[in-house]
Structure formats: structure tokens, C-alpha cells
Design a protein around this motif. Structure first.
Motif, short mmCIF file in Angstrom:
data_model
loop_
_atom_site.label_atom_id
_atom_site.label_comp_id
_atom_site.label_asym_id
_atom_site.label_seq_id
_atom_site.Cartn_x
_atom_site.Cartn_y
_atom_site.Cartn_z
N LYS A 27 0.83 -1.21 0.00
CA LYS A 27 0.00 0.00 0.00
C LYS A 27 0.86 1.26 0.00
CE LYS A 27 -4.06 -2.13 2.09
NZ LYS A 27 -5.01 -2.15 3.21
N GLY A 28 1.88 1.23 -0.83
CA GLY A 28 2.73 2.40 -0.96
C GLY A 28 3.82 2.51 0.08
N HIS A 29 3.86 1.57 0.99
CA HIS A 29 4.89 1.58 2.03
C HIS A 29 5.99 0.59 1.70
CE1 HIS A 29 2.29 3.94 4.66
NE2 HIS A 29 1.30 3.13 4.30
N LYS A 30 7.21 0.97 1.99
CA LYS A 30 8.32 0.05 1.79
C LYS A 30 8.68 -0.59 3.12
CE LYS A 30 13.00 -0.49 0.10
NZ LYS A 30 14.25 0.15 -0.35
N ILE A 31 8.65 -1.90 3.14
CA ILE A 31 8.94 -2.66 4.37
C ILE A 31 10.32 -3.27 4.23
CG2 ILE A 31 8.21 -4.58 5.82
CD1 ILE A 31 5.40 -4.27 4.49
N THR A 32 11.16 -3.06 5.22
CA THR A 32 12.48 -3.70 5.26
C THR A 32 12.64 -4.41 6.60
OG1 THR A 32 13.39 -1.93 3.89
CG2 THR A 32 14.97 -3.34 5.05
#
Lengths: 138, 322
Positions: A69-74
Motif C-alpha cells: 500500500k505504498g509503504h516500503k517494508i524492510t
């Protein structure tokens, strides 16, 4: 026959030991003949160490990346593995499905790192042979 | 002229040529300072697997696996292996055979271990060491195996002299992939199939990752390695001649996918991030040497874009099961 191309490139390699994260860069040259070099070492009874296994410094981090949803998860995962109280370093990779894998068994994936280490012990028993202390009586 | 690659179980001449050819390669030396030609492929596979792309990859993507280049890199490897087999067999019409493991996957787990591929006149059987068939102890020698960096699970290469090892039926569940699993991989997303997608690793959606076998794995290609076990397990898996029959079937499935869906585009393209070096459409693949003695076709300089249309080199006897 084509002439040998000389290529030098640098790269950085990050690894961690404990909770501190370090990075360094070094240079690799592809000038050498991998085959001749490998054959020479094997004939001399020496091991061939390639890539980041050349400078093992304990455990390494697995990095997962995903977008949602447009978020970058690391997500960075660090393992501290011991077998018989001896540290077992190296690379454990975590997939987005949570499964783990490692270089030594490249086609395997496991739902648990415990299962991964169990399989390493099964597949390479010599590596994990216990040192037997013998008391010498004179 | 294109050669035809056939099911090893459908043609005894090709089967016997393959067995003879790999044994000839074990005693074939292209240069005095190189290992035998068969073992060169073992070393190449190991080096590619231990070359991370990029070097600090946190995903384990390497120069031949766990990323988009998995299929083209192995296609190149097979083309060269087939070329050397043609040379030592003195038969330019020889086509590398494949093992349709999904057909065996339809059998019961017990029957799978007794299937025709493991007969004494084909690949031989299981065991540590293997004691039956053409690659039994005394007839086939493993010269290079996986060792370890002290205190680490990261592998090295070491010299050995020992027989071949197999443990057919390894893994859980102990069975080969089925036709349905292969078809699911081929047709996933149809008609809008994709070859690969970000993050371009074991987590990617797309045909490459389905066929390599990471999602809910090990499946497909990965499962075959795990199921055969023994020397098919480590990064030195080309030590077992069944390696090439497995990968030839993987390549056949890719060819079928290309044909069924009219050559879907290979991705990532050339404009993708430099972190994807070795995996992009026009990147040079990881060579073991640029010498034409080993690679008379590409001299070690080949790109995925050179390997998408292989119709002038070889075809497969059938793709109808896909």
C-alpha cells in the motif's frame, strides 16, 4: 581464442557481529584464471573459498524487502546460532513466507531455522563431529 | 541444424550415449592446468552460486540462482555441456536428454524410487555410496565436494576421491513434483503471465520463481534436488550426472512456457537498477573462463537476450504435457 579481459571492480559488503553493523569495501580482480587457480589449490589440498565466504566474520543479516500500500517494508534478521556451544556463522536467508535457506543446501528451504541446522547436521555429519576428550593415564 | 533433445527413457541410443559421454568428459582435459572437463562444470556452478548479486545481497540472490538469471544461466551451461558431449562422442547430432520427473511424480513415493530412470542400465540407484548402475562405486568418482569455512555454514570447495552419493526419496514430503504442479507453474496468471518481478529473488511472483521452486518450497526444480539427495543437495550438485537431466527438463518447461505464451518478455530489462547486475536482459552472465577452448560458442560472453530464442540450436521432442 579470445584474449583474457582484465576487470577490476570494487564492492561493499556489510555484515554484522553481535548488534553492531559494519561495512567495508575491498577490490576484486577477475584477472586470474578461475579454473587454473582452482585446480592448483585442489591439487595442493587447499580449499577454494569464494565470494563473501572469503571473509567470514560470524553471522550475517538477512534482509527482506516488500512494498505494501505504498509503504516500503524492510526487515533485517540476525541469527546467533550455536551447536554444542560452538558458534556457527554464515548466511541464513529468510524469505517473505518466513522460510529460511542457506548456501550449503541451495535447493532447500525450511519453515524453521532449527530444522535447517538439523538438516546441516544430517547432511554434513563430519562438520559437526564432537571432539572427544580422552584422559590419558600413564 | 538444430538437434532434438529427447526424453532419456524414450531412446536407448541417446541414453547410452549420455552415459558414455559424461564418462568421457571425466577423462577429458582441455588444458593441462585445468581439471577434467566434467569437473569444470562443477567448479563453475559452485563459483556462480557463491557470487552474490549484488555482493552484499541480503536476499541470497546469486549469479545463477534465486533471481531472474536462473533460467538463462543454466540454459548456457547446458548448451556448453551438450557441445562438449557432442565433441567427445564425435556426434554433432547428439541432443542432451531430459528426465521428465513430473511423470514419475504421478507414481507412489515407493514406486518413484524404483522408476526406470534409476534402473541399472540408466542412472543407477540410491546409496551412499551408489552401488548400482553406470555411476556406481568404482565406475564414477567424485573429485570435488563441498567443505566449510571453520565455524561457518558457508561452503568451500575441497578435493576428494570418493564414490557418488544419492538418497532417493529425501525431503518432506518425500515425493517428486507432479504434472499438476508443473502445469500450475506454467499457467500461473494466464493469459497475463510474467517471467519475474520485484524484488527479483525467492519472494518474487512469476514463472521463474515458480519453476525454480521457492514459493511454498521446495517445489519443482528445488524439490528434485532435495528428493535425489546425496550429491544433488550441495552447491556441487553437478557431480551427479542426473543434474543435467533435471535441468534439461527445467529448460524444456521454460521452452514450453515461451511457446505456449508466445515468448513473454524477459525481465528485468537493461534499464533496471545496477543492483540487478548479472540478471538484466543485456548483462553478461557469470563465466568460469572466457577461453574458447571451454566455450567455443560464446567465449564466455553471453547475455540473457542471446538465449531467449534457441530454436537454431535445439528443440524438444515434445512439449504437449505442459
Amino acid at each position: 581464442m579470445k584474449s583474457t579481459h582484465s576487470r577490476v571492480h570494487s564492492h561493499s559488503h556489510s555484515h554484522s557481529s553481535g548488534h553492531s553493523h559494519n561495512s567495508h569495501s575491498h577490490k576484486h580482480s577477475n584477472k586470474k584464471d578461475i579454473l587454473a587457480d582452482s585446480y592448483k589449490k585442489l591439487k595442493a589440498g587447499r580449499a577454494i573459498v569464494v565470494g563473501h565466504a572469503q571473509h567470514d566474520m560470524g553471522s550475517h543479516d538477512s534482509i527482506r524487502e516488500a512494498e505494501y500500500k505504498g509503504h516500503k517494508i524492510t526487515i533485517r534478521t540476525h541469527y546467533d546460532i550455536r551447536v554444542d556451544n560452538r558458534a556457527l556463522g554464515g548466511h541464513v536467508y529468510v524469505g517473505n513466507d518466513g522460510n529460511v535457506s542457506t548456501h550449503a543446501m541451495p535447493a532447500y528451504s525450511f519453515s524453521s531455522t532449527v530444522e535447517l541446522v538439523k538438516q546441516l547436521i544430517d547432511s554434513f555429519p563430519n562438520k559437526f563431529r564432537k571432539r572427544i576428550r580422552r584422559s590419558i593415564r600413564r | 541444424m538444430a538437434v532434438v533433445r529427447r526424453n532419456i527413457l524414450s531412446n536407448s541410443t541417446v541414453r547410452d550415449q549420455y552415459i558414455e559421454g559424461v564418462k568421457l568428459l571425466k577423462n577429458d582435459f582441455l588444458r593441462p592446468d585445468w581439471p577434467n572437463t566434467y569437473d569444470i562444470f562443477v567448479i563453475w556452478h559452485f563459483h556462480s552460486m557463491m557470487t552474490q548479486t549484488p555482493p552484499n545481497s541480503g536476499s541470497g540472490r546469486n549469479a545463477a540462482h534465486r533471481g531472474p538469471v536462473f533460467l538463462p544461466w543454466h540454459r548456457w551451461m547446458l548448451i556448453l555441456f551438450e557441445n562438449h558431449l557432442q565433441r567427445v562422442l564425435n556426434d554433432s547430432n547428439f541432443g542432451l536428454p531430459y528426465w521428465n520427473w513430473a511423470a514419475d511424480g504421478e507414481l507412489t513415493p515407493f514406486q518413484q524410487k524404483k522408476a526406470a530412470i534409476w534402473a541399472n542400465n540408466c542412472m543407477g540407484g540410491s546409496g551412499e555410496p551408489v552401488t548400482s548402475g553406470p555411476f556406481r562405486a568404482g565406475q564414477w568418482q567424485v573429485n570435488i565436494e563441498q567443505g566449510f569455512t571453520p565455524g561457518s555454514m558457508d561452503p568451500t570447495l575441497v578435493s576428494v576421491r570418493r564414490p557418488l552419493r544419492r538418497a532417493l526419496g529425501s525431503g518432506f514430503p518425500p515425493r517428486l513434483p507432479t504434472r499438476t504442479e508443473v502445469r500450475n507453474a506454467v499457467h500461473k496468471g494466464a493469459p497475463n503471465v510474467i517471467y519475474d518481478s520485484p524484488p527479483w529473488d525467492v519472494n518474487s511472483a512469476g514463472f521463474r520463481n515458480e519453476l525454480e521452486g521457492w514459493p511454498d518450497g521446495p517445489r519443482n526444480h528445488n524439490r528434485v534436488h532435495v528428493w535425489v539427495g546425496g550429491d544433488m543437495g550441495p552447491a556441487t550438485s553437478p557431480n551427479d550426472p542426473i543434474f543435467y537431466l533435471n535441468h534439461c527438463n527445467v529448460d524444456r518447461i521454460w521452452s514450453g512456457w515461451q511457446q505456449i505464451f508466445h515468448n513473454p518478455k524477459y525481465v528485468p530489462n537493461s534499464s533496471a537498477s545496477p543492483s540487478l547486475r548479472r540478471h538484466r536482459l543485456n548483462d553478461l552472465l557469470f563465466p568460469v573462463t572466457e577461453s574458447a577452448v571451454f566455450d567455443p560458442i560464446y567465449q564466455g560472453r553471453v547475455r540473457p537476450s542471446n538465449l531467449l530464442d534457441i530454436s537454431s540450436r535445439y528443440t524438444y521432442d515434445t512439449l504437449t504435457d505442459l
